[in-house]
Design an enzyme around this catalytic site. Structure first.
Site, PDB file in Angstrom:
ATOM      1  N   ARG A 107       0.947  -1.306   0.188  1.00  0.00           N
ATOM      2  CA  ARG A 107       0.101  -0.081  -0.186  1.00  0.00           C
ATOM      3  C   ARG A 107       1.024   1.376  -0.092  1.00  0.00           C
ATOM      4  NH1 ARG A 107      -2.486  -0.365   6.104  1.00  0.00           N
ATOM      5  NH2 ARG A 107      -0.621  -0.509   7.183  1.00  0.00           N
ATOM      6  N   ASN A 145      -5.316   7.407   4.770  1.00  0.00           N
ATOM      7  CA  ASN A 145      -4.816   6.594   5.837  1.00  0.00           C
ATOM      8  C   ASN A 145      -3.565   6.719   6.453  1.00  0.00           C
ATOM      9  OD1 ASN A 145      -5.983   4.646   7.840  1.00  0.00           O
ATOM     10  ND2 ASN A 145      -4.335   3.361   7.063  1.00  0.00           N
ATOM     11  N   GLU A 146      -3.317   7.286   7.616  1.00  0.00           N
ATOM     12  CA  GLU A 146      -2.085   7.380   8.048  1.00  0.00           C
ATOM     13  C   GLU A 146      -0.904   7.875   6.909  1.00  0.00           C
ATOM     14  OE1 GLU A 146      -0.844   3.597   9.923  1.00  0.00           O
ATOM     15  OE2 GLU A 146      -1.957   4.227  11.846  1.00  0.00           O
ATOM     16  N   GLU A 303      -7.737   4.123  15.680  1.00  0.00           N
ATOM     17  CA  GLU A 303      -7.414   2.825  15.694  1.00  0.00           C
ATOM     18  C   GLU A 303      -6.669   2.223  17.057  1.00  0.00           C
ATOM     19  OE1 GLU A 303      -4.843   1.568  12.549  1.00  0.00           O
ATOM     20  OE2 GLU A 303      -6.093   2.630  10.984  1.00  0.00           O
ATOM     21  N   TRP A 311       2.927  -7.001  13.443  1.00  0.00           N
ATOM     22  CA  TRP A 311       4.218  -6.281  12.802  1.00  0.00           C
ATOM     23  C   TRP A 311       5.155  -5.962  13.620  1.00  0.00           C
ATOM     24  CZ3 TRP A 311       4.343  -1.822  15.637  1.00  0.00           C
ATOM     25  CH2 TRP A 311       3.190  -1.204  15.922  1.00  0.00           C
ATOM     26  N   GLU A 351      -2.672  -8.887   6.673  1.00  0.00           N
ATOM     27  CA  GLU A 351      -2.717  -8.740   8.364  1.00  0.00           C
ATOM     28  C   GLU A 351      -3.833  -9.696   9.137  1.00  0.00           C
ATOM     29  OE1 GLU A 351      -2.102  -3.855   8.692  1.00  0.00           O
ATOM     30  OE2 GLU A 351      -3.939  -4.491   7.895  1.00  0.00           O
ATOM     31  N   LYS A 352      -3.695 -10.817   8.303  1.00  0.00           N
ATOM     32  CA  LYS A 352      -4.534 -12.034   8.827  1.00  0.00           C
ATOM     33  C   LYS A 352      -4.280 -12.157  10.318  1.00  0.00           C
ATOM     34  CE  LYS A 352      -2.243 -15.759   6.285  1.00  0.00           C
ATOM     35  NZ  LYS A 352      -1.103 -14.856   5.847  1.00  0.00           N
ATOM     36  N   HIS A 354      -3.573 -10.039  12.590  1.00  0.00           N
ATOM     37  CA  HIS A 354      -3.762  -9.203  13.461  1.00  0.00           C
ATOM     38  C   HIS A 354      -4.982  -9.158  14.388  1.00  0.00           C
ATOM     39  CE1 HIS A 354      -4.248  -4.742  14.620  1.00  0.00           C
ATOM     40  NE2 HIS A 354      -3.137  -4.358  14.313  1.00  0.00           N
TER      41      HIS A 354
HETATM   42  C1  GAL Z   1      -2.208   0.878  11.270  1.00  0.00           C
HETATM   43  C2  GAL Z   1      -3.176   1.146   9.632  1.00  0.00           C
HETATM   44  C3  GAL Z   1      -4.050   0.135   9.517  1.00  0.00           C
HETATM   45  C4  GAL Z   1      -3.453  -1.295   9.984  1.00  0.00           C
HETATM   46  C5  GAL Z   1      -3.077  -1.245  11.359  1.00  0.00           C
HETATM   47  C6  GAL Z   1      -2.264  -2.436  11.823  1.00  0.00           C
HETATM   48  O1  GAL Z   1      -1.014   1.582  10.762  1.00  0.00           O
HETATM   49  O2  GAL Z   1      -3.689   2.268   9.654  1.00  0.00           O
HETATM   50  O3  GAL Z   1      -4.459  -0.120   8.257  1.00  0.00           O
HETATM   51  O4  GAL Z   1      -2.531  -1.596   9.028  1.00  0.00           O
HETATM   52  O5  GAL Z   1      -1.957  -0.360  11.533  1.00  0.00           O
HETATM   53  O6  GAL Z   1      -1.945  -2.490  13.137  1.00  0.00           O
END
Ligand code: GAL
Length: 642
Positions: A107, A145-146, A303, A311, A351-352, A354
């Site tokens: 992304r 986003n971010e 979030e 991560w 991100e599965k 997460h």
């Molecule tokens: C943020 C992001 C999300 C997702 C999340 C995972 O940085 O905005 O889309 O990736 O981290 O922790």
């Protein structure tokens, strides 16, 4: 903001068959969800082929939300251009400092200065806005986003040209630029604008002024992208508030203050770092920072995670109750919305692993039960919204200073301004003192105490602002390697810290980084750093074995300025800050109990909510400033209306 506290998370229905969506909204209602963020990564689903739009499926998503009374933080999907974009316009992909062009496949695959990216991003944003401008679910614009999470700096030719244009505006003449960057050094003098590049890979250290300005330029380029989208949205929906989710306190590439000035409501994301022992104090720092960015106004936690992220090297699950404590901490520190990444845990994609509000295992899970319980609890706390937190202490931190200090050629590589700021914030947290984060150029007049853990670079205006604060009776504590250089990263001459020699009554002639901790006369220890300093007007409160000052105190105007010439150990630092708090008349919300956090949110009419969060494994009783006692069970949190 909805009437009560916003509660929910990122919903990515495009990752699921439509049959799942009805179940999703039914479960959202069960969990008390009143807000979701949608469309964030939907660009390739909304515009599968350039110029061909498919909004039918998204209409059904928005309608489902409206039918169920759930508001949408409706995203412009511009954080992830589709593969067709980079295939057609490879010149818009980002390039790193080594000249590597990055490809699509994750992304944020775009150069922030690319006119092509901007054109296509504005086109899809406009399509979204035209389609949903009157939709009853639309509550807030979630722009992008971010910004800059992965592509904060691009070194391509397009960025180089944009950097030059930015520099021309900043300096007007090449002479001024050469002077600011000190280009007489190493024969770097520019005789034509065309010679100036982003700080691409080079044989030795890059020019510090060039590096610093490139970081400023890169941050500005991202703010500009936000403003372009925001202006478009405002033209079509003047009454719908807009935000973008920052990464306040976690990611330092973007100047959060510059972004915050453009947001209708500050929103931010926060994730715990598993390797940090006292992660709840890091959380408090990030929340205090988010609140400060909006000048104390309520903000939105866009979030956080219900449990593990995906991560970090080791992704720790949250312990039972931690999700609730984290959420109530954010609420205590000024959030009016508690949201998560993400609603339903992904089945596929990076991100599965997460965590989410609705885990892979479904609703018969601890996480789901905690999510439902939290939704019910927050619904009962709707009276909190709109209330604010009052802090008497400000901690100065500045992006330009962090960026300048990031240059690799430093007296020691062991000073870290962000870590030091967090250490000072943690000392105040342990003492139960709530503090704001402020910019040196900001308005400090509402504070009693200003602490400056490590502000290597300060502008003339910022330097004068702190002096003025002390002159008018404020108390100041300055840590070492502060006030050293001007806004161009040029040394302030005549003895360090050039910006504040008078304020502190101290002059330093040499830095003496340490290779091991050393003991001070008081018995405290100093680490990493020391200085050959002498006092001019200050009194010495602690010394090195050599007799040279480690802690000084200077009366300045109607105020007082303390200075530390080393990184004091945690206990000694706490002692210095306690002394300064006493001098400034700053007291905690409650008599501090180790590991228990007490913060008050108040309404202008006097109604208030006292939050007490017990991060320990023992029951604790705290006594508030008003003499009330509150017992908080181990790992529990209470909110007491007053
Ligand atoms: C943020 C992001 C999300 C997702 C999340 C995972 O940085 O905005 O889309 O990736 O981290 O922790």
């Amino acid at each position: 903001m909805p009437d009560g506290i916003a509660y929910g998370g990122d919903w990515n229905p495009e990752q699921w068959p439509e049959e799942t969506w009805e179940q999703d909204v039914a479960l959202m209602r069960e969990a008390g969800v009143n807000r979701v963020s949608v469309g964030i990564f939907s660009w390739s689903s909304l515009e599968p082929v350039e110029g061909v739009f498919d909004f039918g499926w998204f209409d059904r998503v928005m309608d489902l939300l409206a039918e169920n009374g759930i508001g949408a933080n409706l995203a412009t999907p511009t954080a992830s251009p589709p593969p067709w974009f980079s295939e057609a316009y490879p010149q818009a992909l980002p390039v790193d400092a080594d000249g590597r062009r990055l490809h699509h496949g994750s992304r944020q695959g775009f150069c922030p200065s690319s006119p092509l990216y901007r054109e296509k991003a504005l086109r899809i944003a406009e399509q979204v806005a035209l389609r949903y401008r009157d939709h009853p679910a639309l509550a807030l614009w979630h722009v992008h986003n971010e910004y800059g999470c992965h592509n904060a700096r691009c070194y391509c030719d397009t960025s180089a040209a944009a950097f030059r244009a930015w520099l021309r505006t900043r300096y007007s003449s090449l002479d001024a630029l050469n002077e600011a960057w000190g280009t007489a050094f190493w024969s770097q003098r520019y005789s034509d604008w065309s010679q100036i590049l982003p700080p691409r890979a080079t044989p030795s250290f890059p020019n510090p002024g060039q590096q610093l300005d490139f970081r400023r330029f890169s941050s500005d380029a991202l703010v500009e992208l936000y403003v372009a989208e925001r202006d478009l949205l405002k033209r079509l929906t003047p009454d719908v508030p807009a935000t973008t989710n920052l990464m306040a306190g976690a990611h330092w590439d973007m100047d959060c203050w510059a972004f915050a000035a453009e947001l209708d409501v500050v929103s931010t994301d926060h994730y715990l770092i598993g390797a940090r022992r006292e992660r709840h104090i890091d959380l408090a720092f990030a929340a205090d920072y988010a609140r400060s960015l909006g000048g104390g106004r309520p903000w939105l936690l866009m979030e956080h995670s219900t449990s593990a992220v995906n991560w970090q090297p080791r992704n720790l699950a949250k312990t039972p109750g931690e999700l609730r404590r984290n959420s109530l901490q954010h609420l205590a520190r000024g959030a009016d919305g508690i949201m998560f990444f993400q609603w339903r845990q992904s089945r596929a994609g990076a991100e599965k692993w997460h965590s989410a509000m609705l885990p892979h295992a479904g609703t018969d899970t601890r996480i789901w039960r905690e999510v439902v319980a939290l939704g019910a609890e927050l619904a009962g706390l709707s009276g909190v919204t709109g209330s604010t937190v009052k802090a008497d202490v400000a901690l100065l931190l500045d992006h330009s200073s962090v960026w300048a200090q990031d240059h690799p050629a430093q007296p020691t590589s062991e000073l870290d301004p962000v870590e030091e700021a967090k250490r000072w914030h943690a000392a105040l947290w342990r003492a139960g003192v709530t503090c704001d984060v402020a910019r040196p150029e900001g308005d400090l007049s509402g504070y009693r105490l200003v602490v400056v853990p490590q502000l290597y670079l300060v502008s003339d205006e910022g330097a004068a602002g702190l002096e003025e604060f002390a002159r008018r009776g404020g108390v100041v504590v300055v840590g070492p390697y502060s006030g050293i250089v001007d806004e161009h990263d040029r040394v302030r001459l005549g003895g360090y810290p050039g910006a504040w020699r008078d304020l502190l009554g101290v002059s330093v002639e040499e830095f003496l980084p340490l290779d091991a901790p050393i003991r001070l006369a008081s018995g405290a220890s100093g680490g990493v750093w020391s200085e050959a300093a002498r006092v001019t007007t200050a009194k010495v409160l602690d010394t090195y074995a050599s007799g040279e000052p480690a802690w000084t105190r200077n009366e300045f105007g109607d105020g007082v300025a303390h200075y530390l010439t080393t990184l004091l150990d945690d206990a000694a630092l706490a002692e210095v800050l306690a002394t300064a708090c006493r001098e400034a008349g700053v007291s905690p919300e409650a008599v501090s109990v180790p590991g228990v956090e007490v913060v008050r949110r108040s309404h202008p009419d006097g109604r208030s909510f006292l939050f007490a969060v017990n991060h320990t494994g023992e029951d604790a009783t705290v006594t508030t400033a008003e003499g009330e006692t509150v017992t908080v069970a181990a790992g529990d949190a209470v909110v007491i209306p007053g």
